[in-house]
Design a protein around this motif. Sequence first.
Motif, PDB file in Angstrom:
ATOM      1  N   VAL A 174       0.802  -1.202  -0.088  1.00 61.66           N
ATOM      2  CA  VAL A 174      -0.138  -0.124   0.010  1.00 61.66           C
ATOM      3  C   VAL A 174       0.967   1.285  -0.021  1.00 61.66           C
ATOM      4  N   GLN A 175       0.475   2.173  -0.634  1.00 59.14           N
ATOM      5  CA  GLN A 175       1.094   3.701  -0.546  1.00 59.14           C
ATOM      6  C   GLN A 175       1.033   4.155   0.772  1.00 59.14           C
TER       7      GLN A 175
ATOM      8  N   GLY B 286      -2.282   5.019   2.740  1.00 53.51           N
ATOM      9  CA  GLY B 286      -3.411   4.330   2.575  1.00 53.51           C
ATOM     10  C   GLY B 286      -3.774   3.497   3.689  1.00 53.51           C
ATOM     11  N   SER B 287      -4.697   2.438   3.403  1.00 56.70           N
ATOM     12  CA  SER B 287      -5.359   1.866   4.485  1.00 56.70           C
ATOM     13  C   SER B 287      -5.342   0.343   4.065  1.00 56.70           C
TER      14      SER B 287
ATOM     15  N   ASN C 148      -5.156   2.548   9.428  1.00 55.61           N
ATOM     16  CA  ASN C 148      -5.370   3.721   8.288  1.00 55.61           C
ATOM     17  C   ASN C 148      -3.905   4.871   8.423  1.00 55.61           C
ATOM     18  N   SER C 149      -4.066   5.442   7.586  1.00 54.15           N
ATOM     19  CA  SER C 149      -2.874   6.614   7.532  1.00 54.15           C
ATOM     20  C   SER C 149      -1.318   5.811   7.685  1.00 54.15           C
TER      21      SER C 149
ATOM     22  N   SER D  35       5.926   3.808  -1.567  1.00 55.37           N
ATOM     23  CA  SER D  35       5.230   4.550  -2.973  1.00 55.37           C
ATOM     24  C   SER D  35       5.845   4.019  -4.230  1.00 55.37           C
TER      25      SER D  35
END
Length: 116
Positions: A12-13, A16-17, A83-84, A116
Amino acid sequence: QVQLVESGGGLVQPGGSLRLSCATSGSIFSSADMGWYRQAPGKERELVASITSGGSTNYGDSVKGRFTASRDNAKYTVYLQMNSLKPEDTAVYYCKLSAFRYLEIWGQGRLVNVSS
């Protein structure tokens, strides 16, 4: 024999979650305390979150306000909503079941890669 089966995770970037799930095969789940741990390369395993049989939760300082642990006793499953997400959250995440003061069972681990 009680086993824990984890699912979820992946790549995940940042920001993201993801959600992790940990399912058990036995009715022992409803009376067990559950924990989520993580281990990054070269680091010790650390507690991320815990949730008691009664639903009380506790979180590591680094994830407070971003991660949420929950449980569904009818499905014998515990969840970790993340999250985050940050690159420093990258690790293998494990769930653990604790019951009867002596019983500890670990899941197989799921990789969470924040990049990323």
